[in-house]
Design a protein around this motif. Structure first.
Motif, short mmCIF file in Angstrom:
data_model
loop_
_atom_site.label_atom_id
_atom_site.label_comp_id
_atom_site.label_asym_id
_atom_site.label_seq_id
_atom_site.Cartn_x
_atom_site.Cartn_y
_atom_site.Cartn_z
N GLY A 342 -1.79 -0.98 2.31
CA GLY A 342 -0.33 -0.81 3.27
C GLY A 342 -0.32 0.70 4.18
N LEU A 343 -1.61 1.34 3.79
CA LEU A 343 -1.01 2.92 4.62
C LEU A 343 -1.95 2.57 5.87
CD1 LEU A 343 -2.08 5.63 1.94
CD2 LEU A 343 0.22 4.89 2.90
N GLU A 344 -2.57 1.91 5.70
CA GLU A 344 -3.16 1.70 7.38
C GLU A 344 -2.66 1.10 8.31
OE1 GLU A 344 -4.24 -2.43 5.03
OE2 GLU A 344 -3.95 -0.16 4.43
N LEU A 345 -1.35 0.20 7.60
CA LEU A 345 -0.57 -0.41 8.98
C LEU A 345 0.36 0.68 9.48
CD1 LEU A 345 1.13 -3.36 7.19
CD2 LEU A 345 -0.84 -3.17 8.52
N LEU A 346 0.34 1.74 8.60
CA LEU A 346 0.88 3.55 9.29
C LEU A 346 -0.14 4.14 10.05
CD1 LEU A 346 3.61 5.13 9.62
CD2 LEU A 346 3.16 6.01 7.55
#
Length: 532
Positions: A342-346
């Motif tokens: 999920g980090l790429e969403l931030l």
């Protein structure tokens, strides 16, 4: 899409000052330094901005990676609506097939909800109605019935908490409809939904926020009503909630509001005049309290505000560059220690926010980009580029766009790029796609433009064989950017032209002599190589 520099070099050698002048003219002709509403950005070796929703394209061949992340974010989370359902309740009612309700059934459930003898009976009637409203046909029937919405709003404002909650859930099902008429039918409820944002139940507030967010995206009529009703002050008060679920729902509702076509004129000035920006930046502060879900929502909110260019100088004075820069460092550290997908969403909105803010003149007057050491920023960015390459290659252009804007007007960032030995890793990215190649070559142009000392570190190394390889491609934007980089190297680096000639560089250029977009620049480079 990303667009290369369209200007042409004259068919003779020219100096770096003339190159710089033409670069400025091309940037102005392509929409200037800022973010364009149509989502097209100009790429030159200067600072550029980009609006959300731009695709990445390449004329010779499609990029070999999918744009699934942006599509999911844009279509499934932002433009599409969100449906909030109680999982425990759904499981308890599991196995029941959603039944299409007719007019008589809807009227009976509303009658029981209003006048049932026992509270449980009234609640069960609303539960049955809510389940029926999960079907589009029932929704259409419901809004056609005279007084149905009025009755539901009456139950929403009752003094019995369970009936209020079930009535709100019915409205939420209606707000999730794909039919704009259904959303507009909910207009009488909006003022009450706003009022309940100041209540005490976090679950109820969360439900109201998601319902408002769904209604906002569906109808301009809803937004026209919500603004004078005070949605911006209501959200500004609600953002101080200690509940993460409320904050995430608020971020969703605010992001829907900020994406409205009328937002730059009617909505974003109100948001900037409130306390929302300061609170958003606080929620994006790196540290143990940072919550990924909340941060993702508000990073996108900040991105929409920045893309509007209403008053980015205000955001910079409030510390947006510093906050985002520190968050970039924190994210680089996080991707090294976790496999969290999920980090790429931030990362995506943070990189975009930084890139667009760097196009602002105010960014140059607040103590330098991000108040951070250049090497820390570049090291973090290259960690993220490696992360993108292996985990989410569709985001590589985002990181390279930021690198372009960092190096465009900053000799110190260019120096750090060299001192950290990052030129070679940058060259390795040229094989990813034509889009990535154009951006890598643009960054190298930024470095070469800084003068002889910088070109000395670029040449020869891997650069000459790499540029000869790019000249063998058929993509006009890749070849054009390669030609411009060679022109700079010939101007600043003694012996570069001779080495190019010895490696059959002229033959590599000949295949592009008849290409309309390239022929003048190719001829100019040939003249420079042969005659200096």
């Amino acid at each position: 899409m990303w667009r290369g520099r369209r200007g042409l070099l004259r068919p003779s050698g020219c100096g770096v000052e003339e190159l710089r002048c033409r670069r400025r003219e091309r940037e102005a002709g392509a929409g200037g330094r800022g973010t364009r509403e149509d989502g097209v950005m100009a790429v030159g070796y200067g600072v550029t901005g980009r609006a959300l929703g731009c695709g990445f394209s390449s004329h010779a061949q499609p990029a070999p990676f999918p744009s699934a992340l942006r599509k999911a974010r844009r279509e499934q989370q932002l433009v599409s609506k969100r449906l909030l359902r109680d999982e425990a309740t759904e499981e308890a009612e599991g196995g029941r097939v959603v039944v299409i309700l007719g007019e008589a059934q809807i009227q009976e459930f509303l009658r029981l909800a209003q006048r049932g003898i026992e509270e449980k009976e009234r609640e069960r009637a609303l539960v049955s109605l809510r389940r029926g409203l999960q079907h589009p046909e029932t929704q259409q029937t419901f809004i056609r019935l005279e007084g149905s919405i009025r009755t539901l709003v009456g139950l929403l404002t009752s003094n019995q908490a369970l009936l209020q909650l079930e009535a709100a859930r019915c409205l939420h099902e209606l707000s999730h409809s794909e039919q704009s008429a259904v959303a507009e039918a909910c207009l009488p409820a909006t003022s009450y939904l706003l009022t309940y944002l100041s209540g005490h139940s976090s679950d109820f507030i969360e439900l109201c926020l998601y319902t408002l967010g769904n209604l906002i995206v569906e109808s301009e009529a809803v937004r026209r009503q919500l603004l004078p009703q005070g949605i911006v002050p209501a959200l500004a008060a609600c953002i101080q909630s200690p509940h993460l679920t409320v904050l995430e729902a608020l971020g969703y509702a605010l992001s829907q509001l900020l994406q409205a076509k009328e937002a730059p004129e009617k909505i974003i000035p109100l948001v900037l005049g409130s306390t929302l920006p300061q609170h958003i930046l606080q929620l994006l502060q790196p540290g143990p309290k940072l919550n990924l879900g909340v941060a993702v929502e508000f990073a996108w909110c900040l991105h929409y505000i920045i893309c509007s260019q209403v008053n980015n100088a205000l955001l910079i004075t409030q510390g947006a560059l510093t906050t985002l820069g520190l968050l970039l460092l924190d994210l680089a550290a996080a991707v090294q220690r976790t496999e969290d997908a999920g980090l790429e969403l931030l990362v995506c909105p943070v990189v975009r926010c930084l890139s667009n803010l760097l196009t602002e003149a105010a960014a140059e007057t607040v103590g330098g980009p991000m108040h951070l050491q250049d090497e820390r920023v570049l090291a973090a960015l290259f960690i993220l580029l490696q992360f993108f390459l292996h985990k989410q290659p569709s985001l590589l252009p985002e990181g390279l766009w930021l690198l372009n804007n960092l190096t465009a007007n900053s000799p110190s960032f260019c120096t750090s790029l060299i001192s950290l030995d990052l030129i070679e890793p940058l060259l390795h990215l040229l094989s990813v796609s034509n889009v990535v190649s154009v951006l890598v070559l643009t960054v190298l142009c930024n470095v070469a433009e800084k003068g002889p000392a910088y070109c000395q570190h670029l040449w020869p190394g891997l650069l000459l064989p790499t540029l000869l390889d790019t000249l063998a491609l058929s993509d006009t934007e890749v070849v054009g950017q390669s030609v411009e980089l060679l022109q700079l190297l010939f101007l600043y680096q003694p012996g570069a032209a001779q080495a190019f000639l010895q490696q059959s560089g002229l033959q590599a250029l000949q295949r592009h002599e008849e290409v309309a977009q390239l022929q003048d620049r190719v001829h100019a480079l040939q003249q420079t190589a042969l005659h200096g």
